[in-house]
Each structure stands twice: as structure tokens, then as C-alpha cells.
Design an enzyme around this catalytic site. Structure first.
Site, PDB file in Angstrom:
ATOM      1  N   LYS A 374       0.843  -1.203   0.000  1.00  0.00           N
ATOM      2  CA  LYS A 374       0.000   0.000   0.000  1.00  0.00           C
ATOM      3  C   LYS A 374       0.878   1.253   0.000  1.00  0.00           C
ATOM      4  CE  LYS A 374      -0.393  -0.470   5.035  1.00  0.00           C
ATOM      5  NZ  LYS A 374      -1.245  -0.981   6.103  1.00  0.00           N
ATOM      6  N   TYR A 601      13.250  30.463   5.401  1.00  0.00           N
ATOM      7  CA  TYR A 601      12.046  31.102   5.933  1.00  0.00           C
ATOM      8  C   TYR A 601      12.170  31.370   7.428  1.00  0.00           C
ATOM      9  CZ  TYR A 601       9.378  29.985   1.702  1.00  0.00           C
ATOM     10  OH  TYR A 601       8.912  29.913   0.424  1.00  0.00           O
TER      11      TYR A 601
HETATM   12  C1  LIG Z   1      -0.454  -1.878   6.799  1.00  0.00           C
HETATM   13  C2  LIG Z   1      -0.943  -3.113   7.355  1.00  0.00           C
HETATM   14  C3  LIG Z   1      -0.081  -4.199   7.565  1.00  0.00           C
HETATM   15  C4  LIG Z   1       1.402  -4.121   7.374  1.00  0.00           C
HETATM   16  O1  LIG Z   1       1.982  -3.606   8.548  1.00  0.00           O
HETATM   17  P1  LIG Z   1       3.545  -3.568   8.795  1.00  0.00           P
HETATM   18  O2  LIG Z   1       3.677  -3.200  10.193  1.00  0.00           O
HETATM   19  O3  LIG Z   1       4.127  -2.575   7.885  1.00  0.00           O
HETATM   20  O4  LIG Z   1       4.067  -4.937   8.520  1.00  0.00           O
HETATM   21  C5  LIG Z   1      -0.650  -5.392   8.005  1.00  0.00           C
HETATM   22  N1  LIG Z   1      -1.963  -5.492   8.225  1.00  0.00           N
HETATM   23  C6  LIG Z   1      -2.820  -4.466   8.080  1.00  0.00           C
HETATM   24  C7  LIG Z   1      -4.241  -4.650   8.358  1.00  0.00           C
HETATM   25  C8  LIG Z   1      -2.335  -3.242   7.653  1.00  0.00           C
HETATM   26  O5  LIG Z   1      -3.162  -2.222   7.490  1.00  0.00           O
END
Ligand SMILES: *Cc1c(COP(=O)(O)O)cnc(C)c1O
Length: 710
Positions: A374, A601
Site C-alpha cells: 500500500k 524562511y
Molecule cells: C499496513 C498493514 C499491515 C502491514 O503492517 P507492517 O507493520 O508494515 O508490517 C498489516 N496489516 C494491516 C491490516 C495493515 O493495514
């Protein structure tokens, strides 16, 4: 340059010499059978090898636009056009232009047969590439292989097996009609496509192969091909002798064997081989003229071995000389990669592969690694990361949104894809169309999705205490209801742990309660006769701290990318994971400011001494957090670690390089490092910006180009 392909370069050279053999018959004056074996059997691997090589670098089911194909078509087309022109004098000499029906014949030759005997290869490469490309992109390798192999078999019966098809007479006038359009079935439609597809298959499936097996496979298929060819020859079935059944396995194993050779790539060999291929018929003519003038016909023409060697010598000399001249005198372009001139993400796919290996070893044998990609694969570039993962055998992916899932499908990912987050029920048909698995976030949601009347694959999310998404593990009846919904195919059930990264006793207690709550629900479901689908619980830290769980998947995000969320974690399972991403920029401006001058800035930096500063064209617009302003952030330039000064802007930041020497404009500045420099590892940088690696990384997915490190 990739060292893995040096075998291909070497074999190109071998193949070009084999092709000269086909056209000069080296053994002709000694042994007819020997000549047949060399030129009509063994050397028949040469052209398919060239086609497979093009396929290897061109055909991919992960190609998401056609630009690569058109570049190939254009390049091959230009070479073809130039070669046609070069050979016009030879055509004139051969009386080509005096033939009957000149125009239709020229068209036929240009499209299929080539205007000189060896030139059929170039239009075949173009047509074959286009056919293979569209089959692989529209369908998959299996379908593409079936279709192109079927074409090949049709071709076979107009080639080496023509005698049989004539005898059986089952094809009626089909081949006669065909031969009016193209002299041979060995062309871009029947012959070339299957080799392009095979090349693509080998490139996209990075299977580790055993050298000995490949070589044996090659030896066996070549022997069978020899038997096949000699039998066909004996029966006089061959109308032409380019296509054999066993040529297909032969080429597959040959190519696999060749890929085992490692070494430095010799790029001039590549260009030379092409020139040798194109020019050798010209050399044959030249040598004939020479022999005539010098009265050396006995030696140079009639002795077939000498003739072959002289043609090789002339062609190779010409090829190498032309290549060297070209590389010396070609218009020099300024070589720079526009993608690395400002700020970029560099991805180390070797480290990614390493992490996959380590993680697969750390999880139970039957448990699948689900790669969480993601948010642009945590800022690493969803395309580069996902296709590489699938190539090396990862078969399950997780994304947050339906659009991320659709994107993966458009990139050619065929593995299962689970959407972890919410999707509007009005997009149910898209879920189906793209074969995406949806997380059911509540009973109401499942109910509404069910009512859309489209069959959906889904995983039920169970809330075991995080109170974010999911049906509570106490609501057994609700969960059970989901399993009875007509349009919902429940293929998984999972929960998410909210403090699996913590070693604080209370948190551990809570996590254990979450886990047992989940399993209790699962067993009640089982007792009620529901067949339990795939189950999963752990994300990265779930695996690190609760590695004893035996699930069907682990959903690894941050671990896959080889970083810890924060530096000071107390994970139980210590795995040798390696960071995949580094963040880089370049020095574009160096300036001297005086004591008392300000930078940036809000005048938050006032020089306490005369100061030399460097400007880097990267800012929070690229995802480099503004909270790293005023000394919280650092950069590595040549061997110096220098502090960020003043406030980070949207597109620029300044560093203090007063205490350094030798830094110049254009130098690379590393802001997040993969290895070597712990001060710049993602977790430390994240901590300095009051966040965690996950957030730091995933915010960099927008404006920065992703460069793959070789
Ligand atoms: C993002 C996510 C993961 C992955 O988590 P990590 O800590 O990066 O391994 C696993 N399960 C769900 C439901 C998530 O939203």
C-alpha cells in the site's frame, strides 16, 4: 551493466558465426551428412536464439505501456530499411529487378521473405514481437505459449513436415495459398512469436535453475532434434529445414544454460554480431570477386572450409571495425540521467530479495508471505517493488484501496490481492472485474456488498480490541451470517494486533488476549460446521514478537522493506533484514554567507560564523519532513555528515558544509541510507522527525522518481 547477461553477448557472436555456416555450408565439399547436421540442425538454434534474446529484453507481462514495443519496432525497422538499401546493388547484380510481377513480389519480400535471402529475419522479428507482445499482455504466458506454439505447429507442416502434410492431404490448398503470400512458413507469423514468448517467460520468471540440468536438457533435446531432422531428411519430407518439434525445448534449455555464464558484458560484441549478421552475404560476394581477380577460386571458393573461414574473417573484421568506428565517431550525447539530477529514491532489489528469503524462512512452511504494498509500497514505488516480488515468487499482495489493487492488475500482477481498507459498495463490479479480494469491515458493510448482486471474494476482518475495522470477536452470530451470504465468497478471516511491537507486560497481555479471542471465535465457527477459510493475524511486528503463531499468511509491510519502525525496539525475533530504500539528492548550489546572515524562511538560522552552505533541491514536497529543519536532519555528502540548517522548504533545503572539503556541485547527498551509515537509517531519521519509518517512507511516493540500483 548487468553482469548476468554476459552469456547472451558471447552467444550472439557464436550465433552469428553459425548463421554464416548456414549460408556457406563449410562441410559441403567433405561430407553431405556432416554439412546437413551442422547447417540444417545445429546451426538452426542461431536465429531462434536472436529472437529469444529480443523477447527476453522486450516481452514482459509487466509492461504497462507500449513504448518499449514501438521503440523496438522502430529500431528494427530502421535497420531493415538501411539493409534493404545496402543490398540494392547485390539485388541488381542478381537480376532481382528483372523478375516478373515485380511489385507484388517486392511487397511480399519486404513483409515476409526479405529482399535478400537472410533478411527475412528482420520483418519476422517485427511481426513476431508485435504478436507476442499483445498475446502476453492481453492474456497470460500460458495462453500466449499455447497460441504461438499452435502457430509454430502450423508452420512446421509447411516446413520440415511438409512432405507429411502433402501426403496426408488434410490441409487442402491451405499451404499452397500460404506460399503465394510468403515463400516459407518460417516467418514472423508462424516461426518468430513462440521464441519471443519463450524469451519473455524466462525473463519474467526468475527461477533459480541448476546449470547441469539446463545443459542436460539442451543435450537431450538437441539429440532428439538431430534424430528428428535425420528421419525427416531420410523420408524427404522437408520442404525447408528451419522448424523442428524439438527445436522448442532445445532453445529453452540452451537459453537457460547461457544465462548461467557470468562475467563482464562486452557490449561491442552485441553490435558487432548484428553487423556480422547483416553484412556476411555482402562479404560472400566480395570474396567471390576477390577470388576471381586473384585466380584463387580453388582455395577460396571450392574448399568449403576455407571459404567459410574467410567469410567469417571478413565479416568479423568488418563487424568489429564498424562497431569501433561507430563508438568512436558517433555524435556524442551528454550522458546524464534526467531522473537522478534533482532528487530520487534508489531501490536495492537485491536487498528486497534477501528480505523475502529471510522472511520466508522465518514463517511456517505452509504460511504464505503476503507483501503489503500500500501507499506506493511504503514509498518505494509500487510498480518496481510489486513486479519484482512477483517475479521472485511472492504470490499474495495486500493494498489499502481498490485503486491500488486495480493499478497492480494493470501492471500485470496476477497474484491474489487483498484490499485491507474500505471500498465503496458501488464499486463491487470493479472488485469482480479485477479479481480483487475485499476486506469486510462490518456486518452492515458485508450485507450491503452482498446486495450488489455481484459475487465477491472477501476476507472477514475481526475486531479483537483495536476497535478500528471488523466485526467483534464476541459477535459470533454476525460473523456466521457473513458466511451464509449468497454473493460473498469468504476465503479468509483475519485480525490485526494493535501493540504487537511493544514488550511492555500490559501490552503483551493485551496482544495475547487479542490472539486468543481470535482463535476462540475460529473454534466456535468450526464447532458450528463452518469450514474455516485462510486465517491471518501478524503484520511485521506480529511476526517479530509472536512468531510461534501458525497462520496461512503473514502480512509484512515494513519488514519487507528491511527497516524497523523505530530504532529502539525490542523485537524478539531478530532477523537479518536489509533496508531497500535510500533517498538521494544533489548539491545544486554552494554559497558562502557571512556571520550574522540568515538562511531560509523565518530566519530561523542565523550564522554564528562565516558559513559555507550547500543547497539541495529536495523538500517536504518530496516527503522529506519539515520537522527535520534546524539541525534535526542530516545529509551524507562525499564522506561528511552535515546538518540541515534553517527551515526545510517545500522544494529546497540547506546544509552547512563549512567543515568539509572538496564538495562540489553535482555531488550526491544521501538523506536516508540503506547501509553503512546508521545515523541515516530510516528509523533514526523517522525518530528525529517525531514519527516512525512507516510514515516517513510512505510519504515519499509522490514526486520522486524511483531508480533501481544495479
Ligand atoms: C499496513 C498493514 C499491515 C502491514 O503492517 P507492517 O507493520 O508494515 O508490517 C498489516 N496489516 C494491516 C491490516 C495493515 O493495514
Amino acid at each position: 551493466m548487468d553482469k548476468n547477461y554476459s552469456g547472451i553477448d558471447y552467444f550472439r557472436f557464436v550465433a552469428s558465426l553459425l548463421i554464416i555456416a548456414i549460408h556457406t555450408s563449410p562441410f559441403a565439399s567433405f561430407s553431405e551428412t556432416g554439412d546437413f547436421i551442422l547447417t540444417r540442425v545445429v546451426a538452426r538454434v542461431a536465429v531462434p536464439f536472436f529472437l529469444m534474446t529480443s523477447g527476453f529484453f522486450l516481452i514482459s507481462r509487466y509492461a504497462y505501456d507500449n513504448s518499449k514495443l514501438w521503440a523496438f519496432v522502430k529500431k528494427t525497422g530502421i535497420i531493415y530499411a538501411a539493409t534493404i538499401v545496402i543490398y540494392i546493388p547485390v539485388n541488381i547484380y542478381n537480376g532481382y529487378f528483372r523478375m516478373d510481377n515485380l511489385l507484388p513480389n517486392i511487397i511480399k519480400d519486404i513483409v515476409f521473405d526479405g529482399t535478400l535471402y537472410h533478411l527475412w529475419y528482420l520483418p519476422a522479428a517485427i511481426i513476431g514481437a508485435v504478436i507476442a507482445w499483445y498475446l502476453v499482455r492481453k492474456f497470460d504466458y500460458q495462453t500466449a505459449l499455447i497460441v504461438t506454439a499452435a502457430l509454430y505447429f502450423i508452420g512446421l507442416f509447411g516446413d520440415s513436415y511438409y512432405g507429411l502434410s502433402e501426403k496426408l492431404n488434410i490441409f487442402g490448398g491451405f499451404y499452397n495459398l500460404l506460399f503465394q503470400i510468403s515463400d516459407h512458413t518460417r516467418n514472423g507469423i508462424f516461426f518468430a512469436p513462440v521464441f519471443f514468448v519463450l524469451g519473455g517467460v524466462i525473463a519474467d520468471r526468475r527461477r533459480k535453475t541448476v546449470f547441469i540440468k539446463s545443459v542436460c536438457g539442451f543435450g537431450i533435446s538437441l539429440s532428439l532434434m538431430l534424430i528428428e531432422a535425420l528421419s525427416l531428411h531420410y523420408f524427404r519430407w522437408q520442404r525447408h529445414d528451419s522448424m523442428y518439434v524439438f527445436l522448442l525445448p532445445c532453445m529453452y534449455f540452451l537459453f537457460r544454460s547461457i544465462l548461467h555464464f557470468k562475467g563482464n558484458r562486452i557490449t561491442w560484441l552485441r553490435t558487432s554480431s548484428l553487423i556480422i549478421y547483416i553484412i556476411h552475404p555482402m562479404m560472400i560476394v566480395v570474396i567471390r570477386l576477390f577470388a576471381k581477380l586473384l585466380h584463387l577460386e580453388d582455395l577460396l571458393i571450392d574448399n568449403s572450409v576455407v571459404h567459410y573461414m574467410v567469410v567469417c574473417l571478413f565479416s568479423v573484421a568488418f563487424g568489429v571495425a564498424a562497431t569501433l568506428l561507430w563508438s568512436k565517431y558517433r555524435p556524442k550525447k551528454v550522458r546524464y540521467d534526467s531522473r537522478t539530477d534533482r532528487a530520487y529514491i534508489e531501490i536495492n532489489l537485491g536487498n528486497l530479495e534477501h528480505n523475502v528469503r529471510v522472511l520466508k524462512k522465518a514463517i511456517p512452511p505452509k504460511c504464505k508471505l503476503m507483501a503489503v504494498v500500500k501507499a506506493q509500497a511504503y514509498g518505494h514505488g509500487i510498480y518496481e517493488i510489486s513486479i519484482h516480488l512477483e517475479k521472485i515468487g511472492v504470490r499474495a499482495f495486500a493494498v489499502a484501496t481498490i485503486d491500488e489493487g486495480i493499478t497492480l492488475r494493470k501492471y500485470g500482477i496476477r497474484s491474489e490481492i487483498l484490499i485491507l481498507g474500505y471500498t465503496s459498495i458501488y464499486r463491487a463490479s470493479e472488485l469482480k472485474k479485477y479479481d480483487l479480494t475485499q476486506t469486510l469491515i462490518s456486518l452492515e458493510y458485508a450485507d450491503a456488498l452482498n446486495k450488489q448482486g455481484v459475487m465477491i471474494n472477501a476476507h472477514v476482518k475481526i475486531d479483537t480490541g483495536m476497535h478500528r475495522l471488523g466485526i467483534s470477536n464476541d459477535d459470533f452470530l454476525d460473523v456466521k451470517k457473513v458466511f451464509t451470504m449468497k454473493n460473498i465468497n469468504v476465503c479468509g478471516i483475519f485480525t490485526h494486533l494493535c501493540c504487537s511491537d511493544s514488550s511492555v507486560p500490559d501490552d503483551v497481555e493485551f496482544t495475547k488476549m487479542q490472539i486468543s479471542g481470535f482463535y476462540k471465535l475460529v473454534s466456535v465457527l468450526k464447532e458450528n460446521g463452518i469450514s474455516i477459510p485462510k486465517i491471518h493475524i501478524q503484520s511485521s511486528y506480529g511476526l517479530f514478537n509472536y512468531s510461534e503463531l501458525k497462520c496461512d499468511y503473514v502480512r509484512t509491510g515494513v519488514a519487507l522493506y528491511g527497516v524497523k519502525s523505530l530504532p529502539d525496539d525490542s523485537a524478539k525475533l531478530r532477523l537479518d533484514l536489509r533496508a531497500v530504500l535510500s533517498l538521494k539528492s544533489r548539491v545544486i548550489l554552494i554559497r558562502q554567507i557571512e556571520k550574522g546572515d540568515c538562511v531560509g524562511y523565518g530566519r530561523s538560522f542565523i550564522a554564528e560564523r562565516d558559513t559555507k552552505i550547500a543547497i539541495l533541491p529536495i523538500g517536504y514536497g518530496d516527503g522529506f519532513p519539515r520537522s527535520l529543519s534546524d539541525g534535526n536532519g542530516r545529509a551524507l555528502i562525499s564522506q561528511y555528515i552535515v546538518p540541515v540548517i534553517g527551515r526545510i522548504c517545500m522544494d529546497q533545503l540547506a546544509v552547512d558544509i563549512t567543515d568539509t572539503a572538496g564538495i562540489t556541485i553535482g555531488d550526491v547527498a544521501t538523506l536516508i541510507a540503506t547501509e553503512g551509515c546508521t545515523n541515516l537509517s530510516a528509523d533514526v531519521v523517522a525518530q528525529n522527525s517525531n514519527s516512525i519509518s512507516n510514515e516517513l517512507l510512505c510519504r515519499m511516493g509522490e514526486r520522486l522518481p524511483v531508480i533501481i540500483k544495479h
